[in-house]
Design a protein around this motif. Sequence first.
Motif, PDB file in Angstrom:
ATOM      1  N   ALA A   1       0.806  -1.278   0.073  1.00  0.00           N
ATOM      2  CA  ALA A   1      -0.100   0.030   0.162  1.00  0.00           C
ATOM      3  C   ALA A   1       0.869   1.259  -0.009  1.00  0.00           C
ATOM      4  N   HIS A   2       2.074   1.105   0.770  1.00  0.00           N
ATOM      5  CA  HIS A   2       3.081   2.458   0.663  1.00  0.00           C
ATOM      6  C   HIS A   2       3.392   3.076  -0.653  1.00  0.00           C
ATOM      7  N   ARG A   3       3.339   2.179  -1.624  1.00  0.00           N
ATOM      8  CA  ARG A   3       3.511   2.469  -3.114  1.00  0.00           C
ATOM      9  C   ARG A   3       2.736   3.419  -3.572  1.00  0.00           C
ATOM     10  N   PHE A   4       1.288   3.457  -2.946  1.00  0.00           N
ATOM     11  CA  PHE A   4       0.307   4.324  -3.491  1.00  0.00           C
ATOM     12  C   PHE A   4       0.101   5.782  -2.588  1.00  0.00           C
ATOM     13  N   GLY A   5       0.799   5.746  -1.567  1.00  0.00           N
ATOM     14  CA  GLY A   5       0.976   6.796  -0.817  1.00  0.00           C
ATOM     15  C   GLY A   5       0.532   6.777   0.600  1.00  0.00           C
ATOM     16  N   HIS A   6       0.532   7.875   1.114  1.00  0.00           N
ATOM     17  CA  HIS A   6       0.115   7.691   2.691  1.00  0.00           C
ATOM     18  C   HIS A   6      -1.442   7.584   2.882  1.00  0.00           C
ATOM     19  N   VAL A   7      -2.362   8.165   1.776  1.00  0.00           N
ATOM     20  CA  VAL A   7      -3.702   7.991   1.926  1.00  0.00           C
ATOM     21  C   VAL A   7      -4.052   6.414   1.869  1.00  0.00           C
ATOM     22  N   ALA A   8      -3.362   5.769   1.143  1.00  0.00           N
ATOM     23  CA  ALA A   8      -3.688   4.431   0.907  1.00  0.00           C
ATOM     24  C   ALA A   8      -3.271   3.481   1.905  1.00  0.00           C
ATOM     25  N   GLU A   9      -2.331   3.865   2.601  1.00  0.00           N
ATOM     26  CA  GLU A   9      -1.622   3.360   3.781  1.00  0.00           C
ATOM     27  C   GLU A   9      -2.700   3.341   4.781  1.00  0.00           C
ATOM     28  N   LEU A  10      -3.106   4.567   5.086  1.00  0.00           N
ATOM     29  CA  LEU A  10      -4.125   4.865   6.063  1.00  0.00           C
ATOM     30  C   LEU A  10      -5.241   3.950   5.865  1.00  0.00           C
ATOM     31  N   LEU A  11      -5.629   3.972   4.706  1.00  0.00           N
ATOM     32  CA  LEU A  11      -7.142   3.393   4.371  1.00  0.00           C
ATOM     33  C   LEU A  11      -6.850   1.897   4.574  1.00  0.00           C
ATOM     34  N   PHE A  12      -5.615   1.326   4.267  1.00  0.00           N
ATOM     35  CA  PHE A  12      -5.463   0.051   4.531  1.00  0.00           C
ATOM     36  C   PHE A  12      -5.497  -0.399   6.156  1.00  0.00           C
ATOM     37  N   THR A  13      -4.799   0.473   6.818  1.00  0.00           N
ATOM     38  CA  THR A  13      -5.022  -0.121   8.329  1.00  0.00           C
ATOM     39  C   THR A  13      -6.457   0.274   8.788  1.00  0.00           C
ATOM     40  N   PHE A  14      -7.202   1.133   7.936  1.00  0.00           N
ATOM     41  CA  PHE A  14      -8.742   1.590   8.307  1.00  0.00           C
ATOM     42  C   PHE A  14      -9.568   0.178   8.093  1.00  0.00           C
ATOM     43  N   GLY A  15      -9.133  -0.360   6.987  1.00  0.00           N
ATOM     44  CA  GLY A  15      -9.842  -1.679   6.562  1.00  0.00           C
ATOM     45  C   GLY A  15      -9.668  -2.744   7.284  1.00  0.00           C
ATOM     46  N   LEU A  16      -8.157  -2.815   7.705  1.00  0.00           N
ATOM     47  CA  LEU A  16      -7.543  -3.835   8.605  1.00  0.00           C
ATOM     48  C   LEU A  16      -8.325  -4.002   9.932  1.00  0.00           C
ATOM     49  N   ALA A  17      -8.727  -2.683  10.303  1.00  0.00           N
ATOM     50  CA  ALA A  17      -9.424  -2.683  11.744  1.00  0.00           C
ATOM     51  C   ALA A  17     -10.800  -3.622  11.583  1.00  0.00           C
ATOM     52  N   PHE A  18     -11.515  -3.345  10.612  1.00  0.00           N
ATOM     53  CA  PHE A  18     -12.697  -4.111  10.216  1.00  0.00           C
ATOM     54  C   PHE A  18     -12.479  -5.579  10.303  1.00  0.00           C
ATOM     55  N   VAL A  19     -11.355  -5.956   9.286  1.00  0.00           N
ATOM     56  CA  VAL A  19     -11.299  -7.390   9.202  1.00  0.00           C
ATOM     57  C   VAL A  19     -10.751  -7.973  10.587  1.00  0.00           C
ATOM     58  N   VAL A  20      -9.909  -7.493  10.999  1.00  0.00           N
ATOM     59  CA  VAL A  20      -9.542  -7.987  12.344  1.00  0.00           C
ATOM     60  C   VAL A  20     -11.010  -8.118  13.442  1.00  0.00           C
ATOM     61  N   GLU A  21     -11.808  -7.378  13.579  1.00  0.00           N
ATOM     62  CA  GLU A  21     -12.865  -7.421  14.543  1.00  0.00           C
ATOM     63  C   GLU A  21     -13.729  -8.467  13.930  1.00  0.00           C
ATOM     64  N   GLU A  22     -13.854  -8.730  12.581  1.00  0.00           N
ATOM     65  CA  GLU A  22     -14.780  -9.719  12.391  1.00  0.00           C
ATOM     66  C   GLU A  22     -14.031 -11.026  12.477  1.00  0.00           C
ATOM     67  N   LEU A  23     -12.571 -11.196  12.059  1.00  0.00           N
ATOM     68  CA  LEU A  23     -12.116 -12.420  12.486  1.00  0.00           C
ATOM     69  C   LEU A  23     -12.111 -12.834  13.835  1.00  0.00           C
ATOM     70  N   VAL A  24     -12.103 -11.736  14.816  1.00  0.00           N
ATOM     71  CA  VAL A  24     -12.326 -12.053  16.292  1.00  0.00           C
ATOM     72  C   VAL A  24     -13.678 -12.600  16.531  1.00  0.00           C
ATOM     73  N   HIS A  25     -14.742 -11.920  15.809  1.00  0.00           N
ATOM     74  CA  HIS A  25     -16.255 -12.679  15.992  1.00  0.00           C
ATOM     75  C   HIS A  25     -16.164 -14.069  15.542  1.00  0.00           C
ATOM     76  N   LEU A  26     -15.479 -14.361  14.402  1.00  0.00           N
ATOM     77  CA  LEU A  26     -15.403 -15.640  13.693  1.00  0.00           C
ATOM     78  C   LEU A  26     -14.581 -16.723  14.804  1.00  0.00           C
ATOM     79  N   ILE A  27     -13.382 -16.345  15.372  1.00  0.00           N
ATOM     80  CA  ILE A  27     -12.842 -17.206  16.230  1.00  0.00           C
ATOM     81  C   ILE A  27     -13.443 -17.482  17.495  1.00  0.00           C
ATOM     82  N   TRP A  28     -13.551 -16.120  18.190  1.00  0.00           N
ATOM     83  CA  TRP A  28     -13.972 -16.208  19.579  1.00  0.00           C
ATOM     84  C   TRP A  28     -15.439 -16.035  19.886  1.00  0.00           C
ATOM     85  N   GLY A  29     -16.110 -15.712  18.945  1.00  0.00           N
ATOM     86  CA  GLY A  29     -17.519 -15.502  18.938  1.00  0.00           C
ATOM     87  C   GLY A  29     -17.867 -13.964  19.319  1.00  0.00           C
TER      88      GLY A  29
END
Lengths: 433, 425, 312
Positions: free
Chosen positions: C85-113
Amino acid sequence: MQNPMDGVAGFKTFQYLEENSMTQSKFRNLAIAASLALMGSAAYAQVKIAYIDPLSGPFANVGEAGLKGFKEAAEILVNQKGGIMGQKLEFVGFDNKGSPQETQIQLKAAIDQGFRYVTQGNGSGAAHSLIDAVNKWNERNPDKTVLFFNYAAVDPTLTGEKCSFWHFRFDANTEMKMEAITNFMENDKKIKKVFIIGQDYAHGHQVAKAAKEMLAKKRKDVQIVGEDLHPIGRVKDFAPYIAKIKASGADTVITGNWGNDLSLLVKAAKDAGLTARFFTYYAGGLGTPQAMGASGENKVLQLTEWHMNVPTKSTEKFALDFNKKYPGVWFYYLRVNTMVEMVAKAMNTAKSTDPKAVALALEDMRFPAENGEVWMRKSDHQLMQPLYISVFAKADGKTVKHDSEGTGFGWKTVASVSQRDSQLPTACIMSRP
Amino acid sequence: MNPALLSRGRLAVWGGCLALAFALPLVLKSGFVISLLCQIGIMVVFSLSYNMLLGQTGLLSFGHAVYYGLGAFATMHLLNAIGKGGGPLTTALLPFAGGLAGLAAGVLLGYVTTRKAGTTFAMITLGIGEMVAACSLMFPAVFGGEGGVSGNRVVGKETVLGFSWGPQVEMYGLIVLWAFACTVAMFALTQTPLGRIANAVRDNPERAEFVGYDTERVRFLMVILSGFFAGIAGGLSALNYEIVTAETLNAHTSGVVLLIAFVGGIGFFYGPIIGAILVTVMQIVIGGMTHAWLLYFGLFFLFMVLVAPGGIASLIAVQRALWQAGLFRRMLPHYLAVALPVLVLLAGLVGLIELGYALLSGDAGVGAGDTATKVLGMQLHLNAPGPWLTALAVTGIGLMLTRWIGGRLGVAWNATLATLHGDKQ
Amino acid sequence: MEFVAISLLNGITYGLLLFMLSSGLTLIFSMMGILNFAHASFYMLGAYFAYQISTWVGFWPGLLVAPLLVGAVGALIERYGLRRAHRFGHVAELLFTFGLAFVVEELVHLIWGKSSVDYKIPVELDGALFTLFGTDFPIYKGFMMLVSVGMLVALYALLTRTRIGLIIQAALTKPDMVEALGHNVPRIFMLVFGGGTALAGLAGVIGGNAFITEPGMAAAVGSIVFVIVVVGGLGSLGGAFIASLLIGCIQTFSVALSISITDVFALVGITLPDGSQVARLTITQLAPVLPYLLMVAILIFRPRGLMGSRES
């Protein structure tokens, strides 16, 4: 998809005929169902109720627990006992993601799919949205009316200023619950100083207001030593609030908090060695007992329509079976069972699944629920039911027979309020179709 | 005004879109679909207004929902205040009041936020967004507390040209009109000197400053105007749902509009429109099919960031360029070839995720660990290894094939792009 | 007096936990220029990992292993996601982490309920350490303070006393120069990201059982951590430390002040018209909003934060 053999309701119901002793009307219903089943597919039609509550996002656990409760209740309490005029009662989940706006979209989706009944409970915001949307829909489409059963949204205005003919509430509202709590306090002379803490939104405000007004009437000698509102879901460390409660010298805390805001509050109280008792609305289920654990022992009281250690005819077995069938989800909502049975009874009595006829049959209905006799008041469509005050205590196999959520602690009844005593006057002026 | 704005081709596109929007409910009569279309219309205006900041001025905002929400509340309060005194025509014009509220909020907050660009701007908007959201629950008289503020868009019995706005389909017509007017206005804005300078401020603020433009003022103006359009979107949502709650101005709404704009493509005017359609449909349609939708949504978003940071619009633009250069035919077989393994990979992944959800979170209606559970319409035994191994194998095969064929696509892609840009090596 | 002492203790404990969270974020931001929106997600992962480990082998191994695991996950995410994501600049990096937060939360739902998990404080640390003016101070809070101070010291030693620390410090201010000197800056980035997330993981290990381990815990602390980093000054560890303590104490003490805005104005001799809702708000009600107010004020009047050296 419907299994074709499933639909041959006649076969199943005849089996039940042999097993159960049937009343005359039930027998007739079954006979009708059986004959319809033989006639063709029309009899396979089900009575479907749309369950519009969060099934994803932060409140998904609460929403899923409710849906499982409804499905189980419909299966065991209605379908296995002959159904509704031979038809099966079915609950279908619609995910409103906890949002009032999404609630309306899901309502439209449900209406599109032919649903005439909806139920909802999580969040008074979504309930307000739903009651508005249902009223407008029924006004604009009088030939396709929709009925709304509310099983947990407790804002008093839903059966007060905003009451509607198309809405029925099966949970006691905030004011009724506070009436019961303050009645208990009236007789408990140990209580001298009360602290009120709540989440800073409509529900928290209503609890605080009701507590102050009712205490002022019933116990003039009780001093309200403090009142705090904190933003909902934003406080991580409740230690400063506890320090303040401690400094105020309160022996009793009243809170309408739920979820983490309640668990964290109780945990922080235990950490600081605060000995005051907590009167709560929502300590009894949906993860809170687990999160609070030992820190709530003998300190947390709750007001509910029922808990596992209130003796019942058949709900104990129902709950234990439920807990076994859905590990990690604990049976909590007795009122879900009451609602399902009452709705089925209303449809059977009205001999119709038309919402208006069902609503008329529900009005003024008295029903022997598992927690005692309940009454659906006609003037505001608020269910009157017995309420119990219980304290979180160590499970001992006797008075505290069952623990809560596997914590080793369960609820011990300290007082009960009869259906009649929980009644309060209503501000409802209902416009009837 | 730029003459290109009124070129024949453009007029045809605008007209076509408008005609299509009006024709849709004639074909899709279901009430659910019309509700969906209404939401899309609102989100189009909201996300376009957001892109005035992110795409055109380079301002990353985390608090755009504030303008949207305030516009919605203003509209709702006005609707209730006018009450019986109004009529359908007044109601139809109310979103403009929402726009004015958004504009006022833009003046007030923009003055504070636009002093700095870049990270500072992003952080201030985040802080202000959190503050407004937290405060909204503290003032129930204004924001209605948990229940929100509700109203009735149908005033009395009178109609204007036969419209009372009661039926959803009439509301849809109103939304289309507003959305179209706003879209045209926002597009026109990109062609004005202000719009051009905003681009300059985005690309090279030092130089813009040096040439003599006050960058702070340009940012300020853009925030105000963008607040205006966001407020109109909020006003439309107030009329559409007839209820406004505090959540319309919280961080979640701000996050969604950012996702929409980014997925659609912030570098193109029409990007957010694509995003609004895609994201709203995903949210509601996939959300209705599976409770794992948030996970799919998150993964899709990550995929977009990593693979197509220009959004869907940039993908379309590249294909269009290839088409015009006559190179599209060269790529088409590769696209088709890669489609199959990608589908296999997706099928495997979806299978795994759905199995996981069914097993671990006990998907609605079935107990966790039930022996036979319905997954994707199939009756499966979750505790048996069969379904898992199948899904895993499908994923693995899909992954391998995708890498292999995808690699070839990449080579062809680079070659084609090189041809397109004229540097034949 | 009693109240001040107790509140001060509470404030410092909470502040130190916040510092553990924000130190990693500061490190990552100052090195890589990334505002890691998913930082709190790593905090959550730390708590869940520790919970899982504690159900197998107990709390103490988890204290060490869980942060390392979180760090490894962080490093992998940097290597295979963020770097791209770094290749596409800071906004892309920031948005990557933004999306990551969503995914981590859902994975936690998936694994631990979707409900909270029963992550308990170990028996050895349960109970009161001492009693101050009749209020218990739990052992676990003392332990939390100990761990965070220990971490602060270790971090300080690492940054000032070791070679890698010196390189990191140099890269904070002059990344180009460090690269020119032949250091593998991408690898340092990966290390820093892994290290920063491991610190968040450690905070999760000891915060998860002090509070509640549930899928919403990341969202609950997410924005407050940003406030600290901004108030302290982007890229300044010392600033983050001071800001953490400051915000910990502000939140604690403001709860204590039951005076309303009307009273505040009355102190300086202005009488507000009675009855408006704003005027009746108390400082207690405002407590959780104060950090954001502080942040906005800082950004307006001192954009580089309390101790920061750069503006963006």
